[in-house]
Design a protein around this motif. Structure first.
Motif, PDB file in Angstrom:
ATOM      1  N   GLY A 102      -3.163 -31.950 -21.545  1.00  0.00           N
ATOM      2  CA  GLY A 102      -1.986 -31.661 -22.356  1.00  0.00           C
ATOM      3  C   GLY A 102      -0.978 -32.790 -22.311  1.00  0.00           C
ATOM      4  N   GLY A 129       2.599 -26.147 -16.066  1.00  0.00           N
ATOM      5  CA  GLY A 129       2.094 -25.710 -17.367  1.00  0.00           C
ATOM      6  C   GLY A 129       3.230 -25.326 -18.304  1.00  0.00           C
ATOM      7  N   LEU A 148     -12.217 -31.237 -16.284  1.00  0.00           N
ATOM      8  CA  LEU A 148     -12.200 -29.887 -16.837  1.00  0.00           C
ATOM      9  C   LEU A 148     -13.594 -29.281 -16.832  1.00  0.00           C
ATOM     10  CD1 LEU A 148     -10.557 -27.649 -18.203  1.00  0.00           C
ATOM     11  CD2 LEU A 148     -10.974 -28.787 -20.379  1.00  0.00           C
ATOM     12  N   TYR A 173      -2.993 -26.641 -24.357  1.00  0.00           N
ATOM     13  CA  TYR A 173      -3.455 -26.879 -22.986  1.00  0.00           C
ATOM     14  C   TYR A 173      -2.475 -26.301 -21.962  1.00  0.00           C
ATOM     15  CZ  TYR A 173      -7.427 -29.732 -24.324  1.00  0.00           C
ATOM     16  OH  TYR A 173      -8.626 -30.169 -24.835  1.00  0.00           O
ATOM     17  N   TYR A 232      -9.869 -36.520 -17.609  1.00  0.00           N
ATOM     18  CA  TYR A 232      -9.465 -35.109 -17.544  1.00  0.00           C
ATOM     19  C   TYR A 232     -10.501 -34.191 -18.194  1.00  0.00           C
ATOM     20  CZ  TYR A 232      -4.876 -36.218 -15.693  1.00  0.00           C
ATOM     21  OH  TYR A 232      -3.848 -36.646 -14.890  1.00  0.00           O
ATOM     22  N   ARG A 233     -11.141 -34.662 -19.243  1.00  0.00           N
ATOM     23  CA  ARG A 233     -12.188 -33.835 -19.863  1.00  0.00           C
ATOM     24  C   ARG A 233     -13.347 -33.625 -18.900  1.00  0.00           C
ATOM     25  NH1 ARG A 233     -11.387 -36.668 -25.399  1.00  0.00           N
ATOM     26  NH2 ARG A 233      -9.911 -35.231 -26.330  1.00  0.00           N
ATOM     27  N   ALA A 264      -6.150 -24.969 -13.385  1.00  0.00           N
ATOM     28  CA  ALA A 264      -5.146 -25.352 -14.381  1.00  0.00           C
ATOM     29  C   ALA A 264      -4.919 -26.858 -14.479  1.00  0.00           C
ATOM     30  CB  ALA A 264      -3.820 -24.655 -14.070  1.00  0.00           C
ATOM     31  N   ALA A 294      -3.115 -22.651 -21.863  1.00  0.00           N
ATOM     32  CA  ALA A 294      -4.372 -22.378 -21.163  1.00  0.00           C
ATOM     33  C   ALA A 294      -4.174 -22.456 -19.651  1.00  0.00           C
ATOM     34  CB  ALA A 294      -5.453 -23.354 -21.615  1.00  0.00           C
ATOM     35  N   ALA A 295      -3.379 -23.413 -19.205  1.00  0.00           N
ATOM     36  CA  ALA A 295      -3.097 -23.533 -17.772  1.00  0.00           C
ATOM     37  C   ALA A 295      -2.340 -22.313 -17.264  1.00  0.00           C
ATOM     38  CB  ALA A 295      -2.299 -24.806 -17.501  1.00  0.00           C
ATOM     39  N   ARG A 307      -6.275 -29.110 -17.312  1.00  0.00           N
ATOM     40  CA  ARG A 307      -5.688 -28.719 -18.596  1.00  0.00           C
ATOM     41  C   ARG A 307      -4.289 -29.314 -18.752  1.00  0.00           C
ATOM     42  NH1 ARG A 307      -9.272 -25.258 -16.872  1.00  0.00           N
ATOM     43  NH2 ARG A 307     -10.593 -24.132 -18.349  1.00  0.00           N
ATOM     44  N   ASP A 325     -12.239 -22.901 -13.727  1.00  0.00           N
ATOM     45  CA  ASP A 325     -10.984 -22.172 -13.929  1.00  0.00           C
ATOM     46  C   ASP A 325      -9.851 -22.701 -13.057  1.00  0.00           C
ATOM     47  OD1 ASP A 325     -12.225 -20.623 -15.799  1.00  0.00           O
ATOM     48  OD2 ASP A 325     -12.626 -18.957 -14.456  1.00  0.00           O
TER      49      ASP A 325
END
Length: 99
Positions: free
Chosen positions: A20, A49, A6, A35, A2-3, A13, A38-39, A16, A11
């Motif tokens: 999370g 989210g 990302l 996270y 996921y990192r 969601a 942020a989403a 993130r 941009d």
């Protein structure tokens, strides 16, 4: 994974939310809330989210906050999906609002 997603996605969601959820599984609710927020900031109508935020607040034992966040969300958005309704139901159960 996921990192990396990302870093590549920009941009969007979804990475993130994945990060999370991973933090939530590890018991790190403060990161999961961050996270999720942020989403939502990227996609204001993203119910996954908000479900993540509600579940993270429950994990942090902030039950009233989880109920309030889900209630405000449901008042302001389109019909909720199953994931968000399940998270809200869990929050309501924890504050003994079983109606």
């Amino acid at each position: 994974a996921y990192r990396r997603a990302l870093a590549l996605a920009g941009d969007v969601a979804e990475p993130r939310i994945g990060l999370g959820r991973a933090h939530l599984m590890l018991g790190q609710s403060q990161f999961a809330v961050a996270y999720g927020e942020a989403a939502i900031a990227l996609e204001p109508a993203n119910q996954d989210g908000m479900a993540l935020v509600v579940r993270a607040l429950i994990r942090a034992r902030e039950f009233d906050a989880a109920v309030q966040r889900s209630e405000a969300w449901l008042r302001s958005t389109t019909p909720a999906g199953a994931e968000l309704l399940a998270a809200r139901g869990s929050a309501l159960f924890r504050v003994q609002r079983i109606e």
